[in-house]
Design a protein around this motif. Structure first.
Motif, PDB file in Angstrom:
ATOM      1  N   PRO A  64       0.825  -1.208   0.000  1.00 34.72           N
ATOM      2  CA  PRO A  64       0.000   0.000   0.000  1.00 34.72           C
ATOM      3  C   PRO A  64       0.861   1.261   0.000  1.00 34.72           C
ATOM      4  O   PRO A  64       1.947   1.289   0.578  1.00 34.72           O
ATOM      5  N   GLY A  65       0.364   2.292  -0.673  1.00 35.99           N
ATOM      6  CA  GLY A  65       1.080   3.563  -0.746  1.00 35.99           C
ATOM      7  C   GLY A  65       0.730   4.302  -2.019  1.00 35.99           C
ATOM      8  O   GLY A  65      -0.160   3.902  -2.771  1.00 35.99           O
ATOM      9  N   ARG A  66       1.457   5.386  -2.256  1.00 31.97           N
ATOM     10  CA  ARG A  66       1.209   6.225  -3.430  1.00 31.97           C
ATOM     11  C   ARG A  66       2.488   6.359  -4.227  1.00 31.97           C
ATOM     12  O   ARG A  66       3.556   6.575  -3.668  1.00 31.97           O
ATOM     13  N   ASP A  81      -2.509   4.969  -6.486  1.00 31.61           N
ATOM     14  CA  ASP A  81      -2.771   4.737  -5.064  1.00 31.61           C
ATOM     15  C   ASP A  81      -3.083   3.256  -4.868  1.00 31.61           C
ATOM     16  O   ASP A  81      -3.957   2.706  -5.550  1.00 31.61           O
ATOM     17  N   ALA A  83      -4.152   0.558  -1.867  1.00 26.24           N
ATOM     18  CA  ALA A  83      -4.676   0.473  -0.500  1.00 26.24           C
ATOM     19  C   ALA A  83      -5.347  -0.879  -0.301  1.00 26.24           C
ATOM     20  O   ALA A  83      -5.824  -1.486  -1.271  1.00 26.24           O
ATOM     21  N   TYR A  85      -8.150  -3.462   0.199  1.00 22.14           N
ATOM     22  CA  TYR A  85      -9.556  -3.415  -0.203  1.00 22.14           C
ATOM     23  C   TYR A  85     -10.427  -3.612   1.020  1.00 22.14           C
ATOM     24  O   TYR A  85     -10.190  -4.500   1.839  1.00 22.14           O
ATOM     25  N   LEU A 104      -5.845  -6.052  -2.657  1.00 21.45           N
ATOM     26  CA  LEU A 104      -5.466  -4.643  -2.692  1.00 21.45           C
ATOM     27  C   LEU A 104      -6.225  -3.930  -3.806  1.00 21.45           C
ATOM     28  O   LEU A 104      -6.438  -4.489  -4.876  1.00 21.45           O
TER      29      LEU A 104
END
Length: 138
Positions: A64-66, A81, A83, A85, A104
């Motif tokens: 997860p992250g950007r 993005d 994240a 789910y 995810l």
């Protein structure tokens, strides 16, 4: 003998009608060219987005992250993005197995346009990832 010709007024009216017709024709063609270019830009953005989504998580652990970047020297910009789910149908407080695969959610936004980003393409996808055995405390 009497010669019949066009008067100056008739010639001026004919040129005005011709000028109006050409203006309308060129305006229509110009709009068509803009639509073709817009369509090509959208198709190119979709191809870049699909190739990026195809590469994400291949040969690397998806976390997860950007992330962000650009295509074609900055003509197209993207933001991804990642994240976990959240299943809204799942009752809250239900235990989660840390060794089970995790779902995810990926959201990719591609922007482009002359004079700054004016057009946007947004794609969403889900990926099933296996837990990292080295990252689980035992």
């Amino acid at each position: 003998m009497r010669q019949r010709g066009y008067t100056l007024l008739e010639i001026i009216v004919a040129f005005a009608v011709l000028g109006l017709a050409l203006t309308l024709l060129l305006g229509t063609l110009s709009g068509g060219v803009r639509q073709v270019r817009w369509s090509a830009d959208v198709a190119r953005a979709a191809l870049h987005a699909q190739s990026l989504l195809d590469e994400v998580g291949v040969g690397e652990v998806l976390v997860p992250g950007r992330r962000d970047g650009e295509f074609e020297g900055g003509r197209y910009r993207w933001v991804l993005d990642v994240a976990p789910y959240v299943d809204r149908a799942r009752p809250p407080g239900q235990p989660v197995d840390p060794f089970a695969p995790q779902l995810l959610q990926l959201q990719l936004v591609v922007t482009w346009g002359e004079g700054g980003p004016r057009e946007t393409l947004q794609l969403q996808s889900l990926r099933l990832v296996q837990p990292d055995p080295s990252g689980v405390a035992g």
